[in-house]
Design a protein around this motif. Structure first.
Motif, short mmCIF file in Angstrom:
data_model
loop_
_atom_site.label_atom_id
_atom_site.label_comp_id
_atom_site.label_asym_id
_atom_site.label_seq_id
_atom_site.Cartn_x
_atom_site.Cartn_y
_atom_site.Cartn_z
N UNK A 180 0.82 -1.22 0.00
CA UNK A 180 0.00 0.00 0.00
C UNK A 180 0.85 1.27 0.00
N UNK A 181 0.24 2.34 -0.46
CA UNK A 181 0.89 3.65 -0.37
C UNK A 181 0.39 4.41 0.86
N UNK A 182 -0.90 4.20 1.22
CA UNK A 182 -1.48 4.91 2.34
C UNK A 182 -2.22 3.93 3.27
N UNK A 204 5.53 1.98 12.88
CA UNK A 204 6.63 1.25 12.26
C UNK A 204 6.48 1.03 10.77
N UNK A 205 5.25 1.18 10.23
CA UNK A 205 5.05 1.00 8.79
C UNK A 205 5.75 2.09 7.98
N UNK A 206 6.04 3.22 8.62
CA UNK A 206 6.73 4.31 7.92
C UNK A 206 8.11 3.86 7.43
N UNK A 207 8.70 2.90 8.16
CA UNK A 207 10.03 2.42 7.77
C UNK A 207 10.01 1.75 6.40
N UNK A 208 8.84 1.31 5.95
CA UNK A 208 8.71 0.64 4.66
C UNK A 208 8.26 1.60 3.56
N UNK A 209 8.34 2.90 3.83
CA UNK A 209 7.97 3.89 2.83
C UNK A 209 6.48 4.08 2.67
N UNK A 210 5.70 3.63 3.65
CA UNK A 210 4.24 3.75 3.58
C UNK A 210 3.81 5.02 4.32
N UNK A 235 -8.15 5.27 0.94
CA UNK A 235 -6.94 4.70 1.54
C UNK A 235 -6.78 3.28 1.03
N UNK A 236 -5.54 2.87 0.81
CA UNK A 236 -5.32 1.49 0.37
C UNK A 236 -5.76 0.50 1.45
N UNK A 237 -5.42 0.84 2.68
CA UNK A 237 -5.77 -0.02 3.81
C UNK A 237 -6.20 0.86 4.98
N UNK A 238 -7.28 0.45 5.65
CA UNK A 238 -7.68 1.09 6.91
C UNK A 238 -7.62 0.05 8.00
N UNK A 239 -6.98 0.39 9.10
CA UNK A 239 -6.93 -0.46 10.29
C UNK A 239 -8.07 -0.06 11.23
N UNK A 258 -11.87 2.26 1.42
CA UNK A 258 -10.64 1.48 1.33
C UNK A 258 -10.85 0.20 0.54
N UNK A 259 -9.75 -0.39 0.08
CA UNK A 259 -9.80 -1.70 -0.57
C UNK A 259 -9.78 -2.82 0.47
N UNK A 260 -9.03 -2.59 1.56
CA UNK A 260 -8.89 -3.61 2.59
C UNK A 260 -9.13 -2.97 3.96
N UNK A 261 -10.16 -3.41 4.65
CA UNK A 261 -10.42 -2.95 6.01
C UNK A 261 -9.98 -4.06 6.96
N UNK A 262 -8.85 -3.85 7.64
CA UNK A 262 -8.31 -4.85 8.56
C UNK A 262 -8.97 -4.64 9.91
#
Length: 856
Positions: free
Chosen positions: A703-705, A719-725, A761-765, A793-797
């Motif tokens: 995901x981008x966002x 911590x997801x920021x470390x992966x460029x998200x 958003x690509x993913x919403x938690x 969103x595409x994926x709602x976790x």
């Protein structure tokens, strides 16, 4: 595949093997070949082919299920659980829950086993229900019996837990045994906190951390030292040997080396208990002449495969029928490359078969004749013993102290000696089996049980009887402890339990209590009797205030959760298990640290009772709440020995402070609970399994966002920021209240009442929020919030509290959920949209499933 399926259905397994073996196959064909081998009784080949299928398709459901089932039948529960959990991420079925129930039952985690078995019953077809319900009744009865036993935690680092399963099985009739294969220090703490008796497997990093954890002070502790640790002075010097009650060595040379490197061990009771072999697992065969030579073990320098090649060369020169089989994994790539090179150069490739890791050693050894060990170091050589139990001729290189274990006639020094033993010396299969019978599992378990029963029998504690038959413990008989005002409550209570100090029965009304204990009793009235949220109590707001002022080091929620968990346990057990600690105070006066808004003042205060509670205030408040007239207590004077002499503890005095703030706490406690958590809400112990599952899933979607609704401190999403998200946190509390990092993008808003100011958003938690919304706003508003997020969103976790979770503080939202749902699955399915199971994590009071609702 249609023809292969037909053959499988008709039981034509040999025909399938003829069709597929040795050919380049796809994943489905490897599964079919694995199943065919399994049905033919060749479990090692079955496992090998199923693993090939998974290497091609990691999510192959049939391969995962069959591996889980085979490992379960082999009683390799840890591996069965591994594949079953992987399968559960992909597809939920009653069969996989049934497998997991068996695995957790073996490990002694009965709550998880009951949960999975209940879910299996929920999902199973009618023809499977009778057996599952019978299993559930048997398991419930087993749990009832386990609760009557002492709790024994066997703790090993994950990957070094190969030697404990037989011990787990052998001890569980007399103890409630939990098998812990730990990954981190939090796992070690949880295991120790749960146990009455702690078994530390290996004297390594786990033993270092565990022995230095304060929670182990009141436990009886066994440490088993295997081999390599005896050479690690760095390990031996860091272990706190003061807390270890008994050391078990598996070999005498290991014992001598360890004591030489750490003399403190010599002063601790210790035993030599060699590894035992479960002879029932190994079918004996009286073997004659044969040419199949075998070895089982890791391929590394310690196993000395270079010598194996030299011996093999001489054997093949004598007789081309000799073939060497190695079962194990490759731990040193350099050695593996050398072997392939030298075997080719010596024309031995056809005579050296590498079979990879072997799961069923009995099956693999069945057609072998000779066991050749060229190792330079062994703790004992369990594989050698297993081979001898089956009747294979042992030919053993003279590794360090080999003669301590094995008869001289089985041992060689040179290549020529090894060849002579293999070629010329007669087979004596019954002799080999008879030798191993001296090291049976039954004898090992008997010795271990004797060790455990001997624990805790230390020196006698001195005490004298005072009024009302109270046993006053003589402070001189206590061990020297580094006691301070901050640690003494936990520390001294554990020390008293460890030395089996005498327990007195005190009248509850004879114990002086401070105003904070009165708040605790009021807390139980509000939460337990009236069913109010814990935020609607004065005790909670007092804890928040005390924490902010630096008087308490634990977060308010941590204290509240421990308090209510304790109440749950006492209610379940029907009695207060642990005694409190009181100081004997015949003068009616004592020096206190009087708490004030401006600081702390040392002052003598009146205490018109004979005893002052100093540890176990929660237990005392529960006793008063339940109407108990008496309570068990350790009674001692306020005097301790430490390394600086005699120490006196000055207790805090809260009455004046609480009286001054009582009205303020009353007003705050009347605020309606709406699922809002401010900066004091503590989540720094984020479940590592939950984080791992979510990160793996998120990163697979690239995901981008990602938007984290109910982000709290950002423990999960930052911590997801470390992966460029790009990560955006959403919470009803302010950035300042939450203490968010400056570089964490954040929007403060009430997601129930406001629209999300993000188009897509690509993913919403949406994690562990929904149940709070159902409780605070009702089902309709909670569902509106779900759809508000789902559409963007595409994926709602998603995960949520379950109607079946336990824990007294959870009863508000649990009751709210039960009005609408009977199970976690019903919650997911009532939204009516497709979802994928990501995995499960344990809250400590029930299991939660993480799912991804798909909007593709």
């Amino acid at each position: 595949m249609r023809e292969i399926r037909r053959l499988l259905n008709n039981g034509k397994y040999e025909e399938i093997v003829r069709m597929l073996e040795g050919k380049k196959l796809d994943a489905d064909e490897y599964v079919a070949l694995g199943v065919a081998y399994y049905m033919m009784g060749k479990r090692n080949k079955a496992i090998s082919n199923l693993k090939r299928a998974i290497s091609m398709n990691p999510d192959h459901e049939d391969a995962l299920f069959n591996l889980a089932e085979i490992y379960l039948n082999l009683e390799k529960y840890i591996k069965a659980k591994e594949y079953a959990l992987r399968l559960l991420k992909i597809s939920e079925s009653w069969e996989v829950h049934d497998i997991l129930a068996s695995c957790y039952e073996f490990e002694g985690f009965y709550d998880r086993a009951l949960s999975h078995l209940s879910k299996a019953i929920e999902l199973a077809p009618s023809d499977a229900l009778r057996l599952l319900k019978e299993r559930l009744d048997i398991l419930k009865n087993k749990v009832r019996k386990a609760r009557e036993h002492e709790k024994l935690a066997i703790i090993s680092a994950k990957g070094l837990d190969n030697f404990i399963d037989d011990i787990v099985k052998g001890l569980r009739d007399e103890y409630w045994v939990q098998r812990w294969a730990v990954n981190n220090s939090e796992d070690v703490k949880m295991a120790i906190d749960w146990a009455d008796i702690v078994w530390l497997e290996w004297a390594n990093e786990v033993a270092i951390f565990g022995s230095n954890y304060s929670g182990i002070l009141d436990k009886r502790v066994v440490l088993r030292l295997h081999g390599y640790e005896s050479l690690r002075k760095d390990f031996l010097n860091k272990i706190n040997w003061e807390v270890v009650d008994h050391v078990i060595f598996v070999a005498k040379n290991v014992m001598n080396t360890a004591i030489s490197n750490q003399p403190k061990i010599s002063k601790i009771p210790h035993s030599f208990i060699p590894n035992g072999i479960d002879l029932k697992k190994y079918r004996f065969k009286d073997r004659k002449e044969g040419f199949k030579v075998a070895f089982l073990g890791h391929m590394n320098y310690k196993k000395n495969p270079m010598m194996t090649v030299q011996i093999l060369k001489k054997l093949v020169d004598l007789d081309k029928r000799y073939v060497f089989y190695w079962g194990g994994d490759i731990q040193d790539e350099r050695i593996w490359r050398y072997l392939n090179y030298i075997l080719d150069d010596m024309n031995l490739k056809e005579h050296f078969i590498f079979d990879g890791w072997i799961e069923d050693t009995d099956e693999w050894l069945e057609d072998k004749d000779i066991f050749l060990s060229t190792s330079i170091h062994e703790g004992y050589g369990v594989a050698i013993m297993e081979a001898m139990a089956k009747g294979l001729k042992p030919v053993i290189h003279n590794f360090y102290i080999a003669r301590e274990f094995y008869p001289r006639e089985y041992i060689f020094n040179t290549v020529d000696e090894a060849v002579k033993k293999i070629v010329d010396e007669p087979f004596k299969s019954r002799e080999y089996r008879g030798f191993i019978e001296k090291y049976s599992l039954e004898k090992q378990l008997h010795s271990i049980k004797q060790v455990i029963k001997s624990l805790g029998k230390g020196k006698e504690v001195i005490w004298k009887t005072i009024e009302d038959n109270v046993k006053l413990i003589d402070w001189k008989s206590l061990p020297i402890v580094e006691v301070t005002e901050k640690n003494f409550e936990d520390y001294i209570e554990r020390v008293l339990r460890k030395i089996n100090a005498p327990i007195s029965v005190l009248k509850v009304d004879d114990i002086y209590i401070d105003r904070n204990v009165e708040y605790m009793i009021d807390f139980l009235e509000k939460v337990v009797k009236e069913g109010k949220p814990y935020q609607n109590t004065k005790y909670y707001w007092f804890l928040k205030d005390a924490y902010k002022r630096g008087h308490y080091s634990s977060f308010p929620e941590e204290i509240v959760f421990r308090f209510l968990k304790l109440y749950d346990e006492i209610l379940r057990d029907g009695f207060i298990r642990k005694p409190i600690v009181t100081f004997y105070n015949p003068t009616g006066k004592a020096e206190f640290n009087v708490i004030k808004d401006t600081g702390v003042e040392l002052k003598t205060m009146d205490t018109p009772k004979k005893f002052i509670v100093v540890s176990g205030r929660h237990r005392l408040s529960i006793a008063k709440f339940l109407g108990n007239k008496t309570i068990n207590s350790y009674v001692l004077e306020n005097r301790f020995k430490d390394h600086n002499g005699i120490k006196v503890i000055t207790l805090p005095f809260w009455r004046d402070f609480i009286s001054a703030h009582d009205k303020e706490y009353e007003e705050k406690s009347n605020i309606t609970y709406a699922g809002k958590f401010d900066g004091n809400y503590h989540q720094n112990k984020l479940n590592p399994i939950k984080k791992k599952l979510i990160y793996e899933y998120i990163l697979s979607k690239k995901p981008k966002l990602v938007v984290d609704v109910g982000c709290n401190r950002g423990e999960l999403s930052y911590g997801l920021k470390e992966y460029g998200i790009r990560v955006i946190g959403i919470d009803v509390a302010s950035r300042e209240e939450l203490g968010l990092p400056e570089d964490y993008e954040f929007i403060q808003m009430d997601i129930v009442k406001e629209e999300l100011p993000i188009e897509n958003a690509d993913i919403i938690l949406f994690l562990s929020v929904y149940h709070h919304l159902v409780y605070s706003y009702g089902l309709e508003k909670a569902d509106e919030t779900f759809w508000k997020l789902y559409r963007k969103t595409r994926y709602l976790i998603f995960d949520t509290g379950s109607p079946h979770e336990s824990g007294m503080w959870r009863q508000g939202w649990v009751r709210a959920l039960r009005k609408h749902f009977g199970s976690e699955r019903e919650i997911f399915e009532h939204f009516g949209v497709p979802y994928k199971i990501i995995g499960k994590w344990e809250t400590g009071y029930g299991e939660r499933t993480i799912v991804s609702f798909l909007n593709e």
